[in-house]
Scaffold this motif. Structure first.
Motif, PDB file in Angstrom:
ATOM      1  N   VAL A 192     -22.153 -13.952 -35.769  1.00  0.00           N
ATOM      2  CA  VAL A 192     -22.358 -13.058 -35.384  1.00  0.00           C
ATOM      3  C   VAL A 192     -22.931 -12.946 -34.276  1.00  0.00           C
ATOM      4  O   VAL A 192     -23.671 -13.608 -33.741  1.00  0.00           O
ATOM      5  CB  VAL A 192     -23.546 -12.637 -36.890  1.00  0.00           C
ATOM      6  N   LEU A 193     -21.857 -12.344 -33.478  1.00  0.00           N
ATOM      7  CA  LEU A 193     -22.899 -11.851 -31.770  1.00  0.00           C
ATOM      8  C   LEU A 193     -23.555 -10.573 -31.927  1.00  0.00           C
ATOM      9  O   LEU A 193     -23.404  -9.698 -32.833  1.00  0.00           O
ATOM     10  CB  LEU A 193     -21.424 -11.668 -30.774  1.00  0.00           C
ATOM     11  N   ASN A 194     -24.144 -10.150 -30.485  1.00  0.00           N
ATOM     12  CA  ASN A 194     -24.658  -8.311 -30.615  1.00  0.00           C
ATOM     13  C   ASN A 194     -24.317  -8.005 -30.847  1.00  0.00           C
ATOM     14  O   ASN A 194     -24.795  -6.593 -31.108  1.00  0.00           O
ATOM     15  CB  ASN A 194     -25.577  -9.185 -28.933  1.00  0.00           C
ATOM     16  N   ASP A 195     -23.037  -7.690 -30.585  1.00  0.00           N
ATOM     17  CA  ASP A 195     -22.002  -6.849 -30.527  1.00  0.00           C
ATOM     18  C   ASP A 195     -21.625  -6.220 -32.411  1.00  0.00           C
ATOM     19  O   ASP A 195     -20.851  -5.232 -31.941  1.00  0.00           O
ATOM     20  CB  ASP A 195     -21.423  -6.337 -29.362  1.00  0.00           C
ATOM     21  N   ALA A 196     -22.040  -7.018 -32.933  1.00  0.00           N
ATOM     22  CA  ALA A 196     -21.151  -7.200 -33.949  1.00  0.00           C
ATOM     23  C   ALA A 196     -21.974  -5.596 -35.019  1.00  0.00           C
ATOM     24  O   ALA A 196     -22.810  -5.203 -34.770  1.00  0.00           O
ATOM     25  CB  ALA A 196     -21.521  -8.250 -35.199  1.00  0.00           C
ATOM     26  N   ASN A 197     -20.602  -5.456 -35.433  1.00  0.00           N
ATOM     27  CA  ASN A 197     -21.404  -4.613 -36.749  1.00  0.00           C
ATOM     28  C   ASN A 197     -21.767  -5.312 -37.580  1.00  0.00           C
ATOM     29  O   ASN A 197     -21.887  -5.519 -38.635  1.00  0.00           O
ATOM     30  CB  ASN A 197     -19.634  -3.866 -37.303  1.00  0.00           C
ATOM     31  N   LEU A 198     -22.932  -4.814 -37.892  1.00  0.00           N
ATOM     32  CA  LEU A 198     -24.472  -5.558 -38.348  1.00  0.00           C
ATOM     33  C   LEU A 198     -24.001  -5.277 -40.294  1.00  0.00           C
ATOM     34  O   LEU A 198     -24.102  -6.300 -40.964  1.00  0.00           O
ATOM     35  CB  LEU A 198     -25.488  -4.971 -38.224  1.00  0.00           C
ATOM     36  N   ASP A 199     -24.050  -4.039 -40.317  1.00  0.00           N
ATOM     37  CA  ASP A 199     -23.462  -3.732 -41.606  1.00  0.00           C
ATOM     38  C   ASP A 199     -22.468  -4.659 -42.650  1.00  0.00           C
ATOM     39  O   ASP A 199     -22.329  -5.088 -43.280  1.00  0.00           O
ATOM     40  CB  ASP A 199     -23.547  -2.623 -42.063  1.00  0.00           C
ATOM     41  N   VAL A 213     -23.526  -8.154 -42.316  1.00  0.00           N
ATOM     42  CA  VAL A 213     -24.006  -8.602 -43.322  1.00  0.00           C
ATOM     43  C   VAL A 213     -22.686  -8.556 -44.858  1.00  0.00           C
ATOM     44  O   VAL A 213     -23.382  -9.779 -45.567  1.00  0.00           O
ATOM     45  CB  VAL A 213     -25.067  -7.812 -43.614  1.00  0.00           C
ATOM     46  N   GLN A 214     -22.304  -7.567 -44.914  1.00  0.00           N
ATOM     47  CA  GLN A 214     -21.796  -7.462 -46.495  1.00  0.00           C
ATOM     48  C   GLN A 214     -20.488  -9.329 -47.002  1.00  0.00           C
ATOM     49  O   GLN A 214     -20.255  -9.457 -47.471  1.00  0.00           O
ATOM     50  CB  GLN A 214     -20.564  -6.633 -46.377  1.00  0.00           C
ATOM     51  N   ALA A 215     -20.119  -9.092 -45.158  1.00  0.00           N
ATOM     52  CA  ALA A 215     -18.952 -10.044 -45.541  1.00  0.00           C
ATOM     53  C   ALA A 215     -20.322 -11.569 -45.733  1.00  0.00           C
ATOM     54  O   ALA A 215     -19.490 -12.107 -46.397  1.00  0.00           O
ATOM     55  CB  ALA A 215     -18.535 -10.780 -44.318  1.00  0.00           C
ATOM     56  N   ALA A 216     -21.308 -11.666 -45.207  1.00  0.00           N
ATOM     57  CA  ALA A 216     -21.808 -12.992 -45.325  1.00  0.00           C
ATOM     58  C   ALA A 216     -22.015 -13.221 -46.832  1.00  0.00           C
ATOM     59  O   ALA A 216     -22.643 -14.603 -46.952  1.00  0.00           O
ATOM     60  CB  ALA A 216     -23.318 -13.206 -44.265  1.00  0.00           C
ATOM     61  N   LEU A 217     -22.629 -12.188 -47.384  1.00  0.00           N
ATOM     62  CA  LEU A 217     -23.392 -12.058 -48.661  1.00  0.00           C
ATOM     63  C   LEU A 217     -21.965 -12.598 -49.656  1.00  0.00           C
ATOM     64  O   LEU A 217     -22.391 -13.672 -50.210  1.00  0.00           O
ATOM     65  CB  LEU A 217     -23.380 -10.854 -48.719  1.00  0.00           C
ATOM     66  N   GLU A 244     -29.463 -14.746 -30.555  1.00  0.00           N
ATOM     67  CA  GLU A 244     -30.686 -14.062 -31.229  1.00  0.00           C
ATOM     68  C   GLU A 244     -30.794 -12.465 -30.299  1.00  0.00           C
ATOM     69  O   GLU A 244     -31.567 -11.685 -30.720  1.00  0.00           O
ATOM     70  CB  GLU A 244     -31.239 -14.495 -29.804  1.00  0.00           C
ATOM     71  N   GLY A 245     -30.085 -11.797 -29.801  1.00  0.00           N
ATOM     72  CA  GLY A 245     -30.524 -10.652 -30.049  1.00  0.00           C
ATOM     73  C   GLY A 245     -30.611  -9.376 -31.101  1.00  0.00           C
ATOM     74  O   GLY A 245     -31.106  -8.443 -31.635  1.00  0.00           O
ATOM     75  N   VAL A 246     -29.743 -10.048 -32.448  1.00  0.00           N
ATOM     76  CA  VAL A 246     -29.726  -9.099 -33.253  1.00  0.00           C
ATOM     77  C   VAL A 246     -30.500 -10.277 -34.305  1.00  0.00           C
ATOM     78  O   VAL A 246     -30.135  -9.774 -36.247  1.00  0.00           O
ATOM     79  CB  VAL A 246     -28.305  -8.659 -33.966  1.00  0.00           C
ATOM     80  N   VAL A 247     -30.468 -11.342 -34.829  1.00  0.00           N
ATOM     81  CA  VAL A 247     -31.145 -12.358 -35.766  1.00  0.00           C
ATOM     82  C   VAL A 247     -32.250 -11.319 -36.368  1.00  0.00           C
ATOM     83  O   VAL A 247     -32.526 -11.341 -37.962  1.00  0.00           O
ATOM     84  CB  VAL A 247     -31.061 -13.605 -35.399  1.00  0.00           C
ATOM     85  N   GLU A 248     -33.029 -11.041 -35.551  1.00  0.00           N
ATOM     86  CA  GLU A 248     -34.274 -10.424 -36.607  1.00  0.00           C
ATOM     87  C   GLU A 248     -33.288  -9.115 -37.538  1.00  0.00           C
ATOM     88  O   GLU A 248     -33.614  -9.040 -38.450  1.00  0.00           O
ATOM     89  CB  GLU A 248     -34.570  -9.654 -35.433  1.00  0.00           C
ATOM     90  N   ALA A 249     -32.638  -8.672 -37.112  1.00  0.00           N
ATOM     91  CA  ALA A 249     -32.097  -7.037 -37.839  1.00  0.00           C
ATOM     92  C   ALA A 249     -31.361  -7.844 -38.492  1.00  0.00           C
ATOM     93  O   ALA A 249     -30.683  -6.780 -40.311  1.00  0.00           O
ATOM     94  CB  ALA A 249     -31.658  -5.406 -36.754  1.00  0.00           C
ATOM     95  N   PHE A 250     -29.789  -8.665 -38.221  1.00  0.00           N
ATOM     96  CA  PHE A 250     -29.230  -9.729 -39.250  1.00  0.00           C
ATOM     97  C   PHE A 250     -29.866  -9.856 -40.602  1.00  0.00           C
ATOM     98  O   PHE A 250     -29.859  -9.645 -41.717  1.00  0.00           O
ATOM     99  CB  PHE A 250     -28.642 -10.743 -38.404  1.00  0.00           C
TER     100      PHE A 250
END
Length: 219
Positions: free
Chosen positions: A13-20, A23-27, A48-54
């Motif tokens: 998952v890169l910084n510019d990904a759609n996080l929602d 996350v759903q796909a990872a789940l 690392e730019g989105v690891v906390e939010a992810f």
């Protein structure tokens, strides 16, 4: 002869990904069939730019997974296939924690009837830890931080397995560039790994050789 021998598939998952969406796909990619899937998203490699939010979103979603009777409609996490496999999985989790990973959820066998293992999320996993190096065939997610896209590719390829991989980014050109660098039999962009009768399926390295499905399978 075709050998499909499992894997430790990276889910980038890169910084510019759609996080929602990620996350759903990872789940689904990690916890479907109680994590007992050869091409499951076993190593979640997050920039690392989105690891906390992810991690926060993934942890919240993982907490809501219902574990129980596999014949019940609301159940998402059923029992594991065998007791010895559950014991082996727990040993890998405990080894990873002893090596310095952080336990965010689960991390234990469930007492009582049935061969259940609690949905587990491990954070701060590094490339020197057990859950990074080995295949964890059960409901355990390992979150690994990548400094940037190049580091994510290096982490993904640092494995004796090479079945499938996923890449999440809103930049199609970047996705194709990363896909071309990954040492896996299949690449999925903005999606978790699946098999489809229109496309060949199989791995490289210790994930096996040969291809199932498509015209290869017919022949």
């Amino acid at each position: 002869c075709v050998l499909e021998l499992g894997g430790s598939d990276p889910f980038i998952v890169l910084n510019d990904a759609n996080l929602d969406e990620a996350v759903q796909a990872a789940l689904i990619g990690r916890f479907q069939n109680s994590g007992q899937v050869c091409a499951a998203a076993k190593r979640l490699i997050i920039e690392e730019g989105v690891v906390e939010a992810f991690t926060a979103k993934f942890l919240e979603a993982s907490r809501n997974l219902v574990m129980g009777d596999p014949t019940a409609t609301e159940t998402y996490i059923g029992p594991m296939a065998r007791f010895d496999l559950r014991d082996e999985l727990d040993g890998q989790v405990q080894a990873t924690l002893a090596e310095g990973a952080t336990l965010l959820l689960g991390g234990s066998k469930v007492e009582g009837a049935g061969n259940y293992y609690a949905p587990t999320v491990l954070a701060n996993v590094t490339d020197q830890m057990t859950s990074f190096k080995q295949e964890l065939f059960g409901p355990v997610a390992s979150i690994i931080t990548a400094r940037d896209a190049d580091h994510a590719v290096a982490l993904a390829n640092d494995s004796e397995f090479g079945l499938t991989a996923s890449v999440f980014t809103t930049d199609p050109q970047k996705a194709r560039s990363i896909a071309n660098q990954l040492e896996t039999g299949g690449i999925f962009i903005n999606a978790y790994s699946v098999s489809d009768p229109r496309v060949s399926f199989g791995g490289v390295k210790k994930s096996g050789f040969g291809r199932e499905l498509s015209h290869f399978g017919v022949r």
